[in-house]
Design a protein around this motif. Structure first.
Motif, PDB file in Angstrom:
ATOM      1  N   GLY A  73       0.909  -1.279  -0.011  1.00 60.24           N
ATOM      2  CA  GLY A  73       0.014  -0.049  -0.081  1.00 60.24           C
ATOM      3  C   GLY A  73       0.798   1.364   0.073  1.00 60.24           C
ATOM      4  N   TRP A  74       0.142   2.396   0.302  1.00 58.72           N
ATOM      5  CA  TRP A  74       0.776   3.594   0.224  1.00 58.72           C
ATOM      6  C   TRP A  74       1.818   3.865   1.302  1.00 58.72           C
ATOM      7  CZ3 TRP A  74       0.080   7.275  -3.377  1.00 58.72           C
ATOM      8  CH2 TRP A  74       0.663   8.418  -3.257  1.00 58.72           C
ATOM      9  N   THR A 102      -5.659  -1.008  -6.093  1.00 60.90           N
ATOM     10  CA  THR A 102      -5.072  -1.118  -7.604  1.00 60.90           C
ATOM     11  C   THR A 102      -5.197  -2.727  -8.168  1.00 60.90           C
ATOM     12  OG1 THR A 102      -3.120   0.376  -6.760  1.00 60.90           O
ATOM     13  CG2 THR A 102      -2.869  -1.221  -8.776  1.00 60.90           C
ATOM     14  N   SER A 126      -4.320  -2.209   0.954  1.00 62.75           N
ATOM     15  CA  SER A 126      -4.861  -0.770   1.004  1.00 62.75           C
ATOM     16  C   SER A 126      -4.806  -0.387  -0.536  1.00 62.75           C
ATOM     17  CB  SER A 126      -3.837   0.056   1.741  1.00 62.75           C
ATOM     18  OG  SER A 126      -4.277   1.205   2.129  1.00 62.75           O
ATOM     19  N   VAL A 127      -4.139   0.605  -0.750  1.00 54.86           N
ATOM     20  CA  VAL A 127      -3.847   1.387  -2.118  1.00 54.86           C
ATOM     21  C   VAL A 127      -3.522  -0.131  -2.916  1.00 54.86           C
ATOM     22  CG1 VAL A 127      -2.853   2.681  -3.679  1.00 54.86           C
ATOM     23  CG2 VAL A 127      -3.559   3.540  -1.734  1.00 54.86           C
ATOM     24  N   VAL A 144      -2.869   5.305  -8.962  1.00 53.07           N
ATOM     25  CA  VAL A 144      -3.626   3.883  -8.982  1.00 53.07           C
ATOM     26  C   VAL A 144      -3.596   3.609 -10.508  1.00 53.07           C
ATOM     27  CG1 VAL A 144      -5.634   2.330  -8.819  1.00 53.07           C
ATOM     28  CG2 VAL A 144      -4.915   4.046  -6.872  1.00 53.07           C
TER      29      VAL A 144
END
Length: 279
Positions: free
Chosen positions: A84-85, A152, A147-148, A124
């Motif tokens: 994630g981020w 994605t 998460s991100v 993304v």
């Protein structure tokens, strides 16, 4: 004093963006996008280096970015992990060790502007293009995204559907870009006029207005069996978003945890993932 500065610095940044917007709209929107897409952390820390250095590594190029990949080889099926981020591939350490003991072949990579990869910004759509390159190279049986990275992974399958992937595991994904951007607006105290123009900037750049970029909507196209895990008290990505994904994903097992937070760094979660892949 430091707390006051933390509170007021975003507001000052927002005021500067609004002032610039009044004289140079294009420049202001570009700066707002760069600010939004620039991670604050995620580079590999000294204490993380040893584990990552144990992996077989390869650097690949995607759209001018150099991506650091890692492989923990084994004879079993291939699992690809998408962090994630503000993170990097080390976040998977415990799960990698458990899966490797189960004979899985593990692939991970650092996103642009994260870990040991190059770049200064991440979106993304860019992350999905990087993920597609990794999928083409390593042809994973399973993808796990946090998460991100989970956001994605779902967008990736919307844009690059791949029937060769047998299962998806999605952990604590943000769901609606419109919700994320409302938070961005609130933090910087940006005007509705500015945000409308920024949404148009996203449309021109990526093909989506804020409200059109919905992971819950993208999930309608998923045909893979999936495992979706989200904590009820997640203070970063609302649990309500995962409920929407669950509603739209035809073949997903949805598990709600309590007290595990956004990171989901718990043995119980790792065990759920291992069990799901083995089913």
């Amino acid at each position: 004093m430091k707390e006051k500065l933390k509170k007021y610095i975003p507001v000052l940044i927002g005021k500067r963006l609004l002032l610039l917007f009044s004289v140079n709209k294009k420049k202001a929107l570009h700066r707002a996008y760069i600010l939004f897409s620039t991670p604050l952390k995620g580079k590999v820390l000294p204490e993380q280096e040893y584990f990552l250095e144990e992996a077989e590594d390869e650097v690949i190029s995607v759209n001018g970015n150099y991506l650091q990949t890692y492989r923990w080889p084994n004879m079993g099926e291939t699992v690809l992990m998408v962090h994630g981020w503000d993170s990097n591939s080390h976040r998977w350490k415990t799960l990698i060790e458990k899966l490797h003991q189960q004979n899985y072949n593990i692939i991970a990579f650092d996103a642009p502007a994260h870990g040991n990869s190059s770049g200064k910004t991440l979106s993304v759509p860019l992350y999905a293009e990087c993920l597609q390159k990794i999928v083409e190279l390593y042809r994973p049986n399973y993808i796990i995204g946090h998460s991100v990275g989970g956001m994605t992974t779902i967008f990736h399958q919307f844009k690059f559907p791949n029937a060769e992937i047998a299962k998806l595991v999605i952990l604590a994904p943000p769901t609606e870009l419109s919700v994320i951007m409302k938070g961005y607006q609130k933090t910087l105290k940006l005007s509705d006029k500015f945000m409308k123009a920024l949404s148009q900037h996203f449309k021109d750049t990526f093909g989506f207005y804020f409200e059109e970029f919905s992971v819950a909507e993208f999930a309608k196209s998923l045909t893979h069996p999936g495992l979706l895990i989200h904590d009820k008290q997640d203070d970063i990505a609302p649990h309500s978003g995962a409920v929407k994904i669950h509603k739209n994903w035809s073949d997903v097992k949805f598990i709600t945890t309590e007290g595990f937070g956004h990171s989901l760094f718990f043995d119980e979660v790792d065990d759920m993932i291992v069990d799901f892949l083995k089913e």
